[in-house]
Design a protein around this motif. Sequence first.
Motif, PDB file in Angstrom:
ATOM      1  N   ILE A   1       0.892  -1.397   0.150  1.00  0.00           N
ATOM      2  CA  ILE A   1       0.124  -0.087  -0.134  1.00  0.00           C
ATOM      3  C   ILE A   1       0.729   1.286  -0.110  1.00  0.00           C
ATOM      4  N   VAL A   2       0.940   1.903  -1.012  1.00  0.00           N
ATOM      5  CA  VAL A   2       1.773   3.154  -1.217  1.00  0.00           C
ATOM      6  C   VAL A   2       0.947   4.527  -0.404  1.00  0.00           C
ATOM      7  N   LEU A   3       1.667   5.083   0.344  1.00  0.00           N
ATOM      8  CA  LEU A   3       0.984   6.453   0.889  1.00  0.00           C
ATOM      9  C   LEU A   3       1.919   7.547   0.459  1.00  0.00           C
ATOM     10  N   CYS A   4       1.311   8.393  -0.293  1.00  0.00           N
ATOM     11  CA  CYS A   4       2.017   9.226  -1.113  1.00  0.00           C
ATOM     12  C   CYS A   4       1.779  10.731  -0.827  1.00  0.00           C
ATOM     13  N   LYS A   5       2.660  11.582  -0.533  1.00  0.00           N
ATOM     14  CA  LYS A   5       2.488  12.969  -0.288  1.00  0.00           C
ATOM     15  C   LYS A   5       1.725  13.562  -1.682  1.00  0.00           C
ATOM     16  N   HIS A   6       0.770  14.432  -1.379  1.00  0.00           N
ATOM     17  CA  HIS A   6       0.018  14.939  -2.276  1.00  0.00           C
ATOM     18  C   HIS A   6       0.095  16.522  -2.387  1.00  0.00           C
ATOM     19  N   GLN A   7       0.861  16.972  -3.391  1.00  0.00           N
ATOM     20  CA  GLN A   7       1.016  18.357  -3.802  1.00  0.00           C
ATOM     21  C   GLN A   7       0.460  18.832  -5.265  1.00  0.00           C
ATOM     22  N   SER A   8       0.420  17.961  -6.177  1.00  0.00           N
ATOM     23  CA  SER A   8       0.315  18.211  -7.423  1.00  0.00           C
ATOM     24  C   SER A   8      -0.528  17.074  -7.934  1.00  0.00           C
ATOM     25  N   ALA A   9      -0.798  17.450  -9.351  1.00  0.00           N
ATOM     26  CA  ALA A   9      -1.286  16.335 -10.382  1.00  0.00           C
ATOM     27  C   ALA A   9      -0.116  15.523 -10.788  1.00  0.00           C
ATOM     28  N   TRP A  10       1.170  16.120 -10.868  1.00  0.00           N
ATOM     29  CA  TRP A  10       2.344  15.386 -11.399  1.00  0.00           C
ATOM     30  C   TRP A  10       2.483  13.915 -10.732  1.00  0.00           C
ATOM     31  N   GLU A  11       2.355  13.958  -9.378  1.00  0.00           N
ATOM     32  CA  GLU A  11       2.679  12.760  -8.914  1.00  0.00           C
ATOM     33  C   GLU A  11       1.635  11.460  -9.334  1.00  0.00           C
ATOM     34  N   THR A  12       0.378  12.007  -9.458  1.00  0.00           N
ATOM     35  CA  THR A  12      -0.482  10.904  -9.876  1.00  0.00           C
ATOM     36  C   THR A  12      -0.326  10.303 -11.075  1.00  0.00           C
TER      37      THR A  12
ATOM     38  N   TYR B   1      -2.953  -6.278  -6.881  1.00  0.00           N
ATOM     39  CA  TYR B   1      -2.506  -5.354  -7.383  1.00  0.00           C
ATOM     40  C   TYR B   1      -2.260  -4.375  -6.063  1.00  0.00           C
ATOM     41  N   TRP B   2      -1.542  -3.327  -6.304  1.00  0.00           N
ATOM     42  CA  TRP B   2      -0.881  -2.471  -5.377  1.00  0.00           C
ATOM     43  C   TRP B   2      -2.007  -1.283  -5.102  1.00  0.00           C
ATOM     44  N   ILE B   3      -1.918  -0.727  -3.808  1.00  0.00           N
ATOM     45  CA  ILE B   3      -3.019   0.267  -3.646  1.00  0.00           C
ATOM     46  C   ILE B   3      -2.265   1.807  -3.673  1.00  0.00           C
ATOM     47  N   VAL B   4      -2.811   2.625  -4.278  1.00  0.00           N
ATOM     48  CA  VAL B   4      -2.074   3.965  -4.045  1.00  0.00           C
ATOM     49  C   VAL B   4      -3.160   4.754  -3.304  1.00  0.00           C
ATOM     50  N   MET B   5      -2.750   5.368  -2.355  1.00  0.00           N
ATOM     51  CA  MET B   5      -3.566   6.446  -1.421  1.00  0.00           C
ATOM     52  C   MET B   5      -2.662   7.594  -1.186  1.00  0.00           C
ATOM     53  N   TYR B   6      -3.384   8.792  -0.996  1.00  0.00           N
ATOM     54  CA  TYR B   6      -2.880  10.199  -0.667  1.00  0.00           C
ATOM     55  C   TYR B   6      -3.497  10.677   0.740  1.00  0.00           C
ATOM     56  N   PRO B   7      -2.787  10.036   1.925  1.00  0.00           N
ATOM     57  CA  PRO B   7      -3.392  10.077   3.163  1.00  0.00           C
ATOM     58  C   PRO B   7      -3.931  11.577   3.516  1.00  0.00           C
ATOM     59  N   GLU B   8      -3.286  12.517   2.829  1.00  0.00           N
ATOM     60  CA  GLU B   8      -3.688  14.050   3.292  1.00  0.00           C
ATOM     61  C   GLU B   8      -5.042  14.441   2.856  1.00  0.00           C
TER      62      GLU B   8
ATOM     63  N   SER C   1      -6.711   5.481   7.326  1.00  0.00           N
ATOM     64  CA  SER C   1      -7.435   4.701   6.518  1.00  0.00           C
ATOM     65  C   SER C   1      -6.653   3.641   5.812  1.00  0.00           C
ATOM     66  N   GLY C   2      -5.475   4.248   5.324  1.00  0.00           N
ATOM     67  CA  GLY C   2      -4.535   3.129   4.682  1.00  0.00           C
ATOM     68  C   GLY C   2      -3.691   2.389   5.554  1.00  0.00           C
ATOM     69  N   SER C   3      -3.305   2.708   6.589  1.00  0.00           N
ATOM     70  CA  SER C   3      -2.568   2.097   7.915  1.00  0.00           C
ATOM     71  C   SER C   3      -3.714   0.913   8.208  1.00  0.00           C
ATOM     72  N   LEU C   4      -4.900   1.184   8.406  1.00  0.00           N
ATOM     73  CA  LEU C   4      -5.834   0.534   8.924  1.00  0.00           C
ATOM     74  C   LEU C   4      -5.959  -0.767   7.854  1.00  0.00           C
TER      75      LEU C   4
ATOM     76  N   GLY D   1       1.536  -7.448  13.618  1.00  0.00           N
ATOM     77  CA  GLY D   1       1.308  -7.355  14.806  1.00  0.00           C
ATOM     78  C   GLY D   1       1.055  -6.164  15.497  1.00  0.00           C
ATOM     79  N   ARG D   2       0.986  -4.843  14.560  1.00  0.00           N
ATOM     80  CA  ARG D   2       1.099  -3.445  15.027  1.00  0.00           C
ATOM     81  C   ARG D   2      -0.302  -2.879  14.747  1.00  0.00           C
ATOM     82  N   LYS D   3      -0.525  -1.996  15.340  1.00  0.00           N
ATOM     83  CA  LYS D   3      -1.870  -0.920  15.380  1.00  0.00           C
ATOM     84  C   LYS D   3      -1.661  -0.138  14.338  1.00  0.00           C
ATOM     85  N   GLY D   4      -3.006   0.261  13.851  1.00  0.00           N
ATOM     86  CA  GLY D   4      -3.192   1.071  12.315  1.00  0.00           C
ATOM     87  C   GLY D   4      -2.557   2.579  12.796  1.00  0.00           C
TER      88      GLY D   4
END
Length: 224
Positions: A54-65, A125-132, A147-150, A194-197
């Motif tokens: 699961i990829v958690l990516c910084k979201h600043q632009s349309a470029w990274e998408t 499939y991999w999952i891509v999320m922008y947690p911000e 949500s992504g960590s959960l 074994g870790r919490k979200g």
Amino acid sequence: MAFVVLSIGLLSITLRFKLSRFWASGVLFLAKNICGINYHITGLENIEQTQIAIVLCKHQSAWETIFIMTVLPPSCILLKRSLLWIPFWGWAMATFKPIAIDRSTPKEALKQLLQQGAKRLQEGYWIVMYPEGTRTAPGEQRKFSRSGSLLAQRTGNPVIPVAHNAGELWPRNSFIKYPGTIQVKIGPAINVDGRKGKDINAEAEAWINNAMLEIEATKAARNK
């Protein structure tokens, strides 16, 4: 390209992903040769050494998408369901099995993410999320959604954090683009066993924030 994807919508999804990567690579090529926007990646091996994450990516632009499509294996993105209503682009996006949620009902949206996300991961499939949750201006920080960590906690799939400063050259809601080199940092896979979200989320958020500080420090050193 949306017309092409729609025309082969009943064919192999693998072919559709290849076409999407071709399109994204083309956009990055044009951004470099027309707008002078280049990019430098560190940590690409962290993706290559991981099977499904699961990829958690910084979201600043349309470029990274666009960029993220060129470096990941076949992946699904978490997005607002209303985006799929956009003529042609949204219809084509719907053929890539996105996790489309209704943000107006947070509890139901989380339920949809956990159900659809687990299914997509099982399908390979991999999952891509922008947690911000939305694009943030350079230097701005928003609290990360858990949500992504959960999802990672419940499925056991690792989390890969991604930081970048694309918003400085390709600003949100701006037609103007600026020449330069975007710095992209891809972190090592975060183990979730074994870790919490909330702990997984805190580690991913801390890694991204520290990486952003490193990007800023590198830029400042070069400008001296």
